[in-house]
Every structure is written in structure tokens, then in C-alpha cells.
Design a protein around this motif. Sequence first.
Motif, PDB file in Angstrom:
ATOM      1  N   ASP A   1      39.714  49.999  40.068  1.00 13.83           N
ATOM      2  CA  ASP A   1      39.272  49.561  39.016  1.00 13.83           C
ATOM      3  C   ASP A   1      38.060  49.541  37.504  1.00 13.83           C
ATOM      4  O   ASP A   1      39.363  51.243  37.253  1.00 13.83           O
ATOM      5  N   ASN A   2      38.019  49.486  36.268  1.00 15.52           N
ATOM      6  CA  ASN A   2      37.883  49.980  35.162  1.00 15.52           C
ATOM      7  C   ASN A   2      36.798  50.592  35.118  1.00 15.52           C
ATOM      8  O   ASN A   2      36.222  51.297  33.867  1.00 15.52           O
ATOM      9  N   TRP A   3      36.443  51.278  36.459  1.00 19.31           N
ATOM     10  CA  TRP A   3      34.537  52.053  35.946  1.00 19.31           C
ATOM     11  C   TRP A   3      35.001  53.631  36.799  1.00 19.31           C
ATOM     12  O   TRP A   3      34.030  54.240  36.585  1.00 19.31           O
ATOM     13  N   SER A   4      36.235  53.970  37.159  1.00 19.29           N
ATOM     14  CA  SER A   4      36.529  55.198  37.322  1.00 19.29           C
ATOM     15  C   SER A   4      38.141  55.350  36.639  1.00 19.29           C
ATOM     16  O   SER A   4      38.623  54.821  36.534  1.00 19.29           O
ATOM     17  N   SER A   5      37.793  56.711  36.465  1.00 15.12           N
ATOM     18  CA  SER A   5      39.531  57.246  36.003  1.00 15.12           C
ATOM     19  C   SER A   5      39.818  58.461  37.133  1.00 15.12           C
ATOM     20  O   SER A   5      39.229  59.111  37.091  1.00 15.12           O
ATOM     21  N   GLY A   6      40.835  58.098  37.945  1.00 12.73           N
ATOM     22  CA  GLY A   6      41.351  58.540  38.489  1.00 12.73           C
ATOM     23  C   GLY A   6      42.683  58.379  39.255  1.00 12.73           C
ATOM     24  O   GLY A   6      43.805  57.565  38.673  1.00 12.73           O
ATOM     25  N   LEU A   7      43.283  59.410  40.322  1.00  7.11           N
ATOM     26  CA  LEU A   7      44.858  59.018  40.951  1.00  7.11           C
ATOM     27  C   LEU A   7      44.897  59.713  42.119  1.00  7.11           C
ATOM     28  O   LEU A   7      44.154  60.521  42.328  1.00  7.11           O
ATOM     29  N   VAL A   8      45.998  59.334  42.707  1.00  5.99           N
ATOM     30  CA  VAL A   8      46.030  59.874  43.917  1.00  5.99           C
ATOM     31  C   VAL A   8      47.285  60.531  44.493  1.00  5.99           C
ATOM     32  O   VAL A   8      48.222  59.480  43.712  1.00  5.99           O
TER      33      VAL A   8
ATOM     34  N   PHE B   1      43.395  47.906  25.730  1.00  9.57           N
ATOM     35  CA  PHE B   1      41.991  48.426  25.419  1.00  9.57           C
ATOM     36  C   PHE B   1      41.772  49.367  26.582  1.00  9.57           C
ATOM     37  O   PHE B   1      40.509  49.494  26.616  1.00  9.57           O
ATOM     38  N   GLY B   2      42.702  49.135  26.991  1.00 11.05           N
ATOM     39  CA  GLY B   2      42.011  51.159  28.570  1.00 11.05           C
ATOM     40  C   GLY B   2      41.536  50.027  29.873  1.00 11.05           C
ATOM     41  O   GLY B   2      41.150  50.167  30.312  1.00 11.05           O
ATOM     42  N   VAL B   3      41.203  48.762  29.624  1.00  7.12           N
ATOM     43  CA  VAL B   3      40.832  47.582  30.664  1.00  7.12           C
ATOM     44  C   VAL B   3      42.004  47.087  31.017  1.00  7.12           C
ATOM     45  O   VAL B   3      43.162  46.451  30.331  1.00  7.12           O
ATOM     46  N   GLN B   4      42.109  46.615  32.136  1.00 13.29           N
ATOM     47  CA  GLN B   4      42.949  46.749  33.465  1.00 13.29           C
ATOM     48  C   GLN B   4      42.272  44.856  34.251  1.00 13.29           C
ATOM     49  O   GLN B   4      41.354  45.385  34.814  1.00 13.29           O
ATOM     50  N   PRO B   5      43.070  43.891  34.360  1.00 11.34           N
ATOM     51  CA  PRO B   5      42.552  42.323  35.467  1.00 11.34           C
ATOM     52  C   PRO B   5      42.310  43.604  36.583  1.00 11.34           C
ATOM     53  O   PRO B   5      42.763  44.364  36.799  1.00 11.34           O
ATOM     54  N   ASP B   6      41.027  42.744  37.488  1.00  8.31           N
ATOM     55  CA  ASP B   6      41.250  42.909  39.050  1.00  8.31           C
ATOM     56  C   ASP B   6      41.740  42.122  40.069  1.00  8.31           C
ATOM     57  O   ASP B   6      41.245  40.802  39.881  1.00  8.31           O
TER      58      ASP B   6
END
Lengths: 257, 156
Positions: free
Chosen positions: A116-123, B27-32
Motif C-alpha cells: 500500500d501507499n500508506w506505509s513504508s516498509g519491507l520484509v 511520484f512515490g505512488v504505486q497502483p493497487d
Amino acid sequence: MFNLKNKKLIPFLVIVFLLIFLSISITILRAPILAVSRQPFSLFTFLQRELGGLLFYHHNLVENERLSRENELLRYKLNALNEIYLENARLKNNLSFKQTSPFRVIAARVIIRPADNWSSGLVIDKGSSQGIKKGQAVCTFLGLAGRIVETTGSTAKVMLLNDPNLGISGLVQRSRQEGLVCGTLGANLIMKYLPDDADIKTGDTIISSGLNAAYPKGLLIGTVVDIGRDFSGLSRFAVVKPAVDLSNIEEALVIIP
Amino acid sequence: MKLSTLTVIALALGLFQLTFLHYFKVFGVQPDLFLVSVILASLLLPERRAIIFSLAVGIFKDAFTLNTFGLDILLFGIWSFLIVKAIRKVSIEDNLSRALLLFVVALLHNIISGLALAYSGNFIPPGIFLRAVFLGALYTGLVLPLILKIIKVRIS
């Protein structure tokens, strides 16, 4: 008859040899000879090349196809080698950090990035079986990158510095001013709760303060790129550019306290 | 479309989303792509199967997210239910209408996810919030025709 011919031939040969000798020995003669002969020779070479191209068209075509294939293969190999070279450089840096770092660290590879675009992370590909626990700090050889938020036997989820849910106690290296560094989902971080008279300026280095046991003191967080004032007007904030390129992490080091 | 085919497509889209899609960020956004799978299921599967499929996709997505577990499961179920009910009244046949539908759903999904994050006490700059909401929805909507084209080619 033979004698006569020889008699006529000798002066002619002498003149030719003399001319050759002169043209070789006297540089001044070479330049005009070359200048005059350049155009005819160029034309001759051009014709020779074109004629050769027509005569050996099929051979050239086959050769061209073979060379094109070879070129593709070499380009592919070059790309692969370039990738290995870059990976080698990164791993060398990680190894160097691991050897010089006072902390005990576990190196891991990034395998997945959340959707998602609402968090920033990785595994990462190391988990509780390797001694990784929730809350441990994650860094690269460049600086602090985030924190472990969840573990399984062989994987662990890392929340990166630019996630809004993550807050770290930061310290301005020069003035020892403290503040809370938070993520904004963007490329930069924000250092909040700085008093009005805080000694902070653009270009200052921000490090972890060590107030939270999970983050050892002195880990590089980033550099101040801008300073502003809160909406309330009571405190100031600083925009911090993270030391680690958070969007391009491929290998990470988990710090074991 | 068969459920097994759609499952394979959803798995492929999910794996692509989790591994390679960050290279295609704009711009830092990816599709879902998970939402794309939900919309495809809602448009192509029978009612009950579509909703169960969407819930399963929600679980798959939430398993890899860092935010509160369950938000995507809930929202995907709701979107699927609403689309399945709407299809009985409105015909959605062409790709443009499908892309528009996905854009609207993605927009609502992003707004709810963003507000949930903001109301949990996190500061998100308005510019980044708007970028993630609108650009994310637009990107997701634009990706659908391309995926439909690829799916059509491979299936037929």
C-alpha cells in the motif's frame, strides 16, 4: 642489345632511386606528395570498399548477424557482471560496517515490499530463528533505516524511517539539541518538538539519541535540509533528508542489542 | 471466467505488486493491483464467490502491510458487495467504464485508508496525502485496461 638496354636503364634507375631517397630523406617533399595523392587514394579506397561490399554482400550479411548475436550476448553478460559488481560493492560496505561496528549485527536481504501507499516498509529474509526480535533497529552501512515490527521464523517486517507510525528520538550532533524524528511517507523525515530557541541549522547532522534502548546512540539518521515553524507557532520543526536511500534498500543489517 | 484462472491472475498480480512494482512508482505512488483483482472478481464471478474471493485477497494484502490488520479485508469485502449489487442494475461492459469504476473505488479506498492513518495520530503532510489519494487512484485506474488487455490475450 642487352648492353644497350642496360645503358639506358641505369640513368633511369638512378633517377628513380634518387627521387625515392629524396622523398624519404627530405621531409619537405613528403607533404606535397601526400597532399596531391590523398584525393585519388581516398577515391580508390572508397571504390574498393564499395566494390568489396557488393562482392562480399552475403558474407558480410552473415558476419553481421553473427556479430549482432555476439554483441547481444556480450551486452547481457556485461549487464550481469555490472549487477554482480554493484552487489559486491554493497556487500563489501556492509561487511566493512559489520566488522568495524561496535554492535552485533545480522545481515539480511530484502525480499518483499508492502503493497500500500500508506506505509513504508519491507520484509527481510531473516527472522526469529536467527535471533531477530520485534523492536530491534535496522540499518545499512549508511545509517539508520528503521525498526523490526513483526517477525516469523524466517522473515521479519521492517518499518522504515519514513513511515508516519515510526518516531525516533534524534539528536543534533553539533548542538546536542533533541527532537522527535518522524516519517511523512515522503522522501524526507520531520524532526518535531524543537523549542523556539533550538540551536539547529541547515546542514546539521542528526543522529539517534540513544534514549530508546532499541536504537543505539550515535547512529546516523540524516541531514537537516530545511527548518520551519509549527502551525501553533509554539515550536519549530526541521526537515531531515535521511542518510539511507529508503526506496532502494536491498540489504539491511539488524542490530542485536 | 473460471475461479481458478482468476486465482492464478490474482496471485501473479499480488506477487508482482510485492516484488517488482516499487520500480514503477510514479511520484512515490504505486497502483493497487490487489484492488484490481477485487474489481475483476466482482465483475466476472458470481456474487458469493466474488465476495469470498475479495475477502481472501484482502487477507493476502493485509498479511504484508504494516498498518492495522483488517482494514483491507473489510474494505475489499464492502467494495465487492457493492459492485456485485450494482452490476445487476448498471451494465459495465467496456474497459473505460471498468477503469472509471476502479478509479472511483480506489479513490474511496485511499481516502478511507489515509483518514484512518491520520486519525490514529500520525502526521501526514497534506501534499503527500492528496498525492497518495488522487495519484494512487488514477494510477490504479489507468493500469486496469492494460491488465485486461494482457489477460484477454493470454486467455483467448
